[in-house]
Scaffold this active site. Structure first.
Site, PDB file in Angstrom:
ATOM      1  N   THR A  84       0.796  -1.228   0.000  1.00  8.69           N
ATOM      2  CA  THR A  84       0.000   0.000   0.000  1.00  8.69           C
ATOM      3  C   THR A  84       0.829   1.278   0.000  1.00  8.69           C
ATOM      4  O   THR A  84       0.519   2.208  -0.756  1.00  8.69           O
ATOM      5  CB  THR A  84      -0.977   0.003   1.199  1.00  8.69           C
ATOM      6  OG1 THR A  84      -1.728  -1.208   1.185  1.00  8.69           O
ATOM      7  CG2 THR A  84      -1.939   1.183   1.106  1.00  8.69           C
ATOM      8  N   TRP A  87       1.955  -6.003 -23.131  1.00  7.17           N
ATOM      9  CA  TRP A  87       1.954  -4.977 -22.081  1.00  7.17           C
ATOM     10  C   TRP A  87       0.581  -4.894 -21.410  1.00  7.17           C
ATOM     11  O   TRP A  87       0.486  -4.765 -20.187  1.00  7.17           O
ATOM     12  CB  TRP A  87       2.307  -3.640 -22.731  1.00  7.17           C
ATOM     13  CG  TRP A  87       2.724  -2.528 -21.845  1.00  7.17           C
ATOM     14  CD1 TRP A  87       2.088  -2.063 -20.733  1.00  7.17           C
ATOM     15  CD2 TRP A  87       3.875  -1.670 -22.018  1.00  7.17           C
ATOM     16  NE1 TRP A  87       2.738  -0.980 -20.207  1.00  7.17           N
ATOM     17  CE2 TRP A  87       3.848  -0.719 -20.978  1.00  7.17           C
ATOM     18  CE3 TRP A  87       4.896  -1.614 -22.951  1.00  7.17           C
ATOM     19  CZ2 TRP A  87       4.812   0.279 -20.851  1.00  7.17           C
ATOM     20  CZ3 TRP A  87       5.861  -0.619 -22.827  1.00  7.17           C
ATOM     21  CH2 TRP A  87       5.822   0.315 -21.790  1.00  7.17           C
ATOM     22  N   TYR A  91      -4.271   5.406 -28.724  1.00 11.21           N
ATOM     23  CA  TYR A  91      -4.538   6.096 -29.996  1.00 11.21           C
ATOM     24  C   TYR A  91      -5.636   5.347 -30.741  1.00 11.21           C
ATOM     25  O   TYR A  91      -5.578   4.128 -30.889  1.00 11.21           O
ATOM     26  CB  TYR A  91      -3.251   6.103 -30.807  1.00 11.21           C
ATOM     27  CG  TYR A  91      -3.290   6.851 -32.134  1.00 11.21           C
ATOM     28  CD1 TYR A  91      -2.938   8.192 -32.207  1.00 11.21           C
ATOM     29  CD2 TYR A  91      -3.644   6.190 -33.296  1.00 11.21           C
ATOM     30  CE1 TYR A  91      -2.940   8.871 -33.416  1.00 11.21           C
ATOM     31  CE2 TYR A  91      -3.656   6.856 -34.516  1.00 11.21           C
ATOM     32  CZ  TYR A  91      -3.300   8.196 -34.567  1.00 11.21           C
ATOM     33  OH  TYR A  91      -3.317   8.859 -35.774  1.00 11.21           O
ATOM     34  N   ARG A 112      -9.875   3.966 -35.086  1.00 13.80           N
ATOM     35  CA  ARG A 112     -11.234   4.160 -35.615  1.00 13.80           C
ATOM     36  C   ARG A 112     -11.421   5.612 -36.034  1.00 13.80           C
ATOM     37  O   ARG A 112     -12.151   5.916 -36.966  1.00 13.80           O
ATOM     38  CB  ARG A 112     -12.281   3.819 -34.552  1.00 13.80           C
ATOM     39  CG  ARG A 112     -12.295   2.374 -34.090  1.00 13.80           C
ATOM     40  CD  ARG A 112     -13.427   2.147 -33.108  1.00 13.80           C
ATOM     41  NE  ARG A 112     -14.732   2.276 -33.759  1.00 13.80           N
ATOM     42  CZ  ARG A 112     -15.881   2.416 -33.105  1.00 13.80           C
ATOM     43  NH1 ARG A 112     -15.887   2.469 -31.775  1.00 13.80           N
ATOM     44  NH2 ARG A 112     -17.015   2.517 -33.764  1.00 13.80           N
ATOM     45  N   ARG A 170      -8.323  -0.988 -40.636  1.00 16.86           N
ATOM     46  CA  ARG A 170      -7.176  -1.235 -39.741  1.00 16.86           C
ATOM     47  C   ARG A 170      -6.909  -2.715 -39.532  1.00 16.86           C
ATOM     48  O   ARG A 170      -5.802  -3.105 -39.159  1.00 16.86           O
ATOM     49  CB  ARG A 170      -7.407  -0.558 -38.392  1.00 16.86           C
ATOM     50  CG  ARG A 170      -8.615  -1.104 -37.633  1.00 16.86           C
ATOM     51  CD  ARG A 170      -8.808  -0.437 -36.299  1.00 16.86           C
ATOM     52  NE  ARG A 170     -10.068  -0.852 -35.686  1.00 16.86           N
ATOM     53  CZ  ARG A 170     -10.416  -0.555 -34.435  1.00 16.86           C
ATOM     54  NH1 ARG A 170      -9.606   0.160 -33.676  1.00 16.86           N
ATOM     55  NH2 ARG A 170     -11.575  -0.950 -33.943  1.00 16.86           N
ATOM     56  N   LEU A 223       3.160   3.026  -8.244  1.00 19.90           N
ATOM     57  CA  LEU A 223       4.522   2.492  -8.160  1.00 19.90           C
ATOM     58  C   LEU A 223       4.539   1.001  -7.810  1.00 19.90           C
ATOM     59  O   LEU A 223       5.364   0.254  -8.347  1.00 19.90           O
ATOM     60  CB  LEU A 223       5.332   3.284  -7.122  1.00 19.90           C
ATOM     61  CG  LEU A 223       6.781   2.849  -6.912  1.00 19.90           C
ATOM     62  CD1 LEU A 223       7.592   2.965  -8.209  1.00 19.90           C
ATOM     63  CD2 LEU A 223       7.430   3.677  -5.803  1.00 19.90           C
ATOM     64  N   ARG A 275       9.110  -7.681 -16.792  1.00 21.58           N
ATOM     65  CA  ARG A 275       9.457  -7.266 -18.147  1.00 21.58           C
ATOM     66  C   ARG A 275      10.889  -6.770 -18.291  1.00 21.58           C
ATOM     67  O   ARG A 275      11.407  -6.695 -19.414  1.00 21.58           O
ATOM     68  CB  ARG A 275       8.472  -6.185 -18.628  1.00 21.58           C
ATOM     69  CG  ARG A 275       7.027  -6.640 -18.623  1.00 21.58           C
ATOM     70  CD  ARG A 275       6.818  -7.902 -19.443  1.00 21.58           C
ATOM     71  NE  ARG A 275       5.409  -8.268 -19.526  1.00 21.58           N
ATOM     72  CZ  ARG A 275       4.944  -9.296 -20.220  1.00 21.58           C
ATOM     73  NH1 ARG A 275       5.771 -10.089 -20.874  1.00 21.58           N
ATOM     74  NH2 ARG A 275       3.650  -9.567 -20.233  1.00 21.58           N
TER      75      ARG A 275
END
EC number: 2.1.1.148
Length: 301
Positions: free
Chosen positions: A89, A110, A121, A124, A196, A213, A223
């Site tokens: 926390t 991701w 982004y 459409r 697309r 964080l 990662r």
């Protein structure tokens, strides 16, 4: 180029303006604010906003009225205690908002981290740029023979050239058809939301990604690990540099206890005790499977 000259000028203009504030600021983060750091061939990460610092973590842990700092030594010790004992926390009190430009296939990895706020982004509404991730030759690798989701040796010679040609030509051809389908030159034109779907997974997209964080460090633990796919790992590595300047005490504790540390099962811990007593332990006498034993040996070097 990840950024056009116009975009770079806009960032420099943002960085030239400052305002007085009573909110807590982190000097290490202020130097990164708005700056775009290149990743891969067309991507980047940049910080667009943040909240909190090391003192904010301590403030939340102590529930104090001020910054929360008794002394630098006490604050660092407290943060290391919180990290060591998996308290989460207090680390959630710090947040960061990143602007990221990345290939679609990296974005799909991701987005599996579902603990952030994301706005992507819209293809459409807008037309995607003709930008694709094409790996450098030394990152073209064959399938690993020991890991179903990893890479083996790098391709070389004619095979590498053939793969690069396919990747480039297929990407350009798909984008040509994408443009033709949405063309308005005397045509009705296909809707952008349908056109697309013909684009490859290496086309670039962009998003704003806001995360606290605690969850950011979980993302980085997975990662920025050496076993993560290269194309997402380089983004994580770049974010690590920013976080190290933003919350240096927290990041150092994270490096020690998460990135550099290891979690052992009860069985593995018992094997370590037996080894310390001088016993020679093998996989057959360890009580571990072959896979567990191989990972255990890797931890011990």
């Amino acid at each position: 180029m990840p950024l056009s000259s116009e975009q770079q000028a806009e960032i420099e203009q943002q960085r030239s303006v400052s305002t007085q504030t009573l909110r807590a600021t982190a000097p290490g983060m202020e130097k990164h604010l708005y700056t775009a750091y290149p990743v891969l061939d067309h991507g980047f990460i940049r910080v667009v906003d943040y909240m909190g610092d090391d003192a904010a973590i301590c403030q939340a842990a102590r529930v104090s009225y001020g910054k929360g700092t008794k002394s630098v030594q006490n604050d660092e010790g407290l943060i290391r205690y919180l990290m060591r004992h998996w308290h989460s926390t207090p680390f959630e009190m710090c947040e960061i908002k990143l602007h990221v430009k990345l290939p679609v296939f990296v974005a799909r990895q991701w987005i599996r981290h579902r603990t952030a706020n994301v706005n992507e982004y819209s293809a459409r509404y807008s037309i995607l740029d003709r930008e694709f991730y094409i790996p450098a030759p030394d990152h073209l690798a064959a399938q690993s023979v020991v890991n179903n989701q990893g890479r083996g040796e790098a391709l070389s010679g004619e095979e590498a050239q053939r793969v690069l040609r396919y990747l480039t030509e297929d990407s350009m051809r798909a984008y040509d058809h994408y443009e033709e389908m949405i063309s308005q030159d005397g045509q009705q034109g296909l809707a952008r939301e349908l056109a697309r779907m013909n684009l490859p997974a290496n086309v670039y997209t962009q998003w704003y990604w806001k995360v606290d964080l605690h969850n950011l460090l979980h993302f980085l633990r997975l990662r920025a690990d050496a076993h993560a796919q290269y194309e997402i790992r380089v983004y994580a590595d770049e974010i690590c540099k920013v976080v190290a300047d933003w919350v240096p005490f927290a990041f150092k504790a994270f490096e020690d206890y998460r990135m550099g540390g290891a979690t052992l099962s009860a069985t593995a811990l018992e094997v370590v005790r037996r080894m310390l007593k001088g016993e020679e332990v093998t996989q057959e006498t360890s009580g571990m499977s072959k896979g567990e034993w191989r990972e255990f040996e890797g931890l011990l070097g």
